[in-house]
Scaffold this motif. Sequence first.
Motif, PDB file in Angstrom:
ATOM      1  N   UNK A 167      -2.206   1.132  -6.041  1.00 36.38           N
ATOM      2  CA  UNK A 167      -0.346   0.688  -5.867  1.00 36.38           C
ATOM      3  C   UNK A 167       0.628   1.907  -6.838  1.00 36.38           C
ATOM      4  N   UNK A 168       0.711   1.777  -8.765  1.00 35.83           N
ATOM      5  CA  UNK A 168       0.590   1.664  -9.315  1.00 35.83           C
ATOM      6  C   UNK A 168       0.633   3.127  -9.799  1.00 35.83           C
ATOM      7  N   UNK A 169       0.320   4.286  -8.855  1.00 32.44           N
ATOM      8  CA  UNK A 169      -0.314   5.750  -9.232  1.00 32.44           C
ATOM      9  C   UNK A 169       0.731   6.546  -7.771  1.00 32.44           C
ATOM     10  N   UNK A 246      -2.438  10.840   6.289  1.00 34.04           N
ATOM     11  CA  UNK A 246      -3.764  12.400   6.441  1.00 34.04           C
ATOM     12  C   UNK A 246      -4.762  11.466   5.285  1.00 34.04           C
ATOM     13  N   UNK A 247      -4.885  10.111   5.103  1.00 36.04           N
ATOM     14  CA  UNK A 247      -5.629   9.526   3.770  1.00 36.04           C
ATOM     15  C   UNK A 247      -6.354   9.513   2.902  1.00 36.04           C
ATOM     16  N   UNK A 248      -4.910   9.999   2.429  1.00 40.66           N
ATOM     17  CA  UNK A 248      -5.032  10.094   1.162  1.00 40.66           C
ATOM     18  C   UNK A 248      -3.825   8.794   0.475  1.00 40.66           C
ATOM     19  N   UNK A 249      -4.043   8.123   1.132  1.00 36.73           N
ATOM     20  CA  UNK A 249      -3.472   6.542   1.188  1.00 36.73           C
ATOM     21  C   UNK A 249      -4.343   6.049  -0.272  1.00 36.73           C
ATOM     22  N   UNK A 250      -3.831   4.358   0.015  1.00 37.38           N
ATOM     23  CA  UNK A 250      -4.881   3.541  -1.507  1.00 37.38           C
ATOM     24  C   UNK A 250      -6.303   3.411  -0.084  1.00 37.38           C
TER      25      UNK A 250
END
Length: 308
Positions: A167-169, A246-250
């Motif tokens: 989340x911070x990133x 796209x599968x790049x989240x948290x």
Amino acid sequence: MNRTLPTPRLPEAGATASAAARAPRSNAPWRRGARRFLRNKLAVTGLSVLVLLVLFCFVGPLVYQTDQTHTDLGSALLKPGERGHPLGTDDVGYDILGRLMVGGQVSIMVGLAAGVLATVVGTLWGATAGYVGGWVDSVMMRIVDAGIAIPATFLLLILSAMVKPTVPLLILVIGLVSWLVPARLVRAESISLKQRDYVVALRAMGGGHGRAVLKHIVPNSVGTIVVNATFQVADAILLVAYISFLGMGVQKPSTDWGAMLTSGITYTYAGAWWLILPAGLCIVLIVCAFNAIGDGLRDFFDVKGQGE
């Protein structure tokens, strides 16, 4: 000896009327702006929807408590209403209603924080470039033009593939790829404002560039900044949904509304519509709400309408 007390001098009628006229006008522009905002039914509706969604995501889990950490494969893919799950369950048994609340917290927090970060960075960059001018302005704005030419989603996908998304990133990355548009808007305002008498007077008295930017340029650009900030938040929420889809989240067990769409898209062909419809609806509602609020704030800060 009798002494005659001086008769108290009453203020002149004209002075009293003038003071009375000035007193209520201190906040009159804000009241007129508020009336214009309230007359914008779409903006009021957007604000109401936003408040309801925030209460749903942050207060809802206190009322409707679910386990969003441990999977329950025995309760996977339950239809809405089965076994006490109002919106059913997903492929690993998570309650969809509780999942919406938890995912909404991530989406809203990332969107708000990234939007604020983008607005702050873009405001300072654009105000400095427009105020200083010359070769400094040219160099700073060429950097902005180069950044705008690169798709933000492309940069986010590359960074998400290089490091583990948190989340911070996400807040930092989305904020740092979204400040370009605010920079251009505030720069245009700064070029106009630096010619005003109060800025010229400050420079004549030896005031520094930093003081002029922070005390005069930025405060007098607040209308443009606030309106654009609402659109930045909406765009940030959409960017979170894009990269999560796209599968790049948290990563699980954390989630957001975009990640819920990714998890549910596989099962939609099997008729599990409840896996994507609620999350998709929430994304559409909150983005439209922020856009409507931004439209209402534009009316609020509209100088041409201050005589209304």
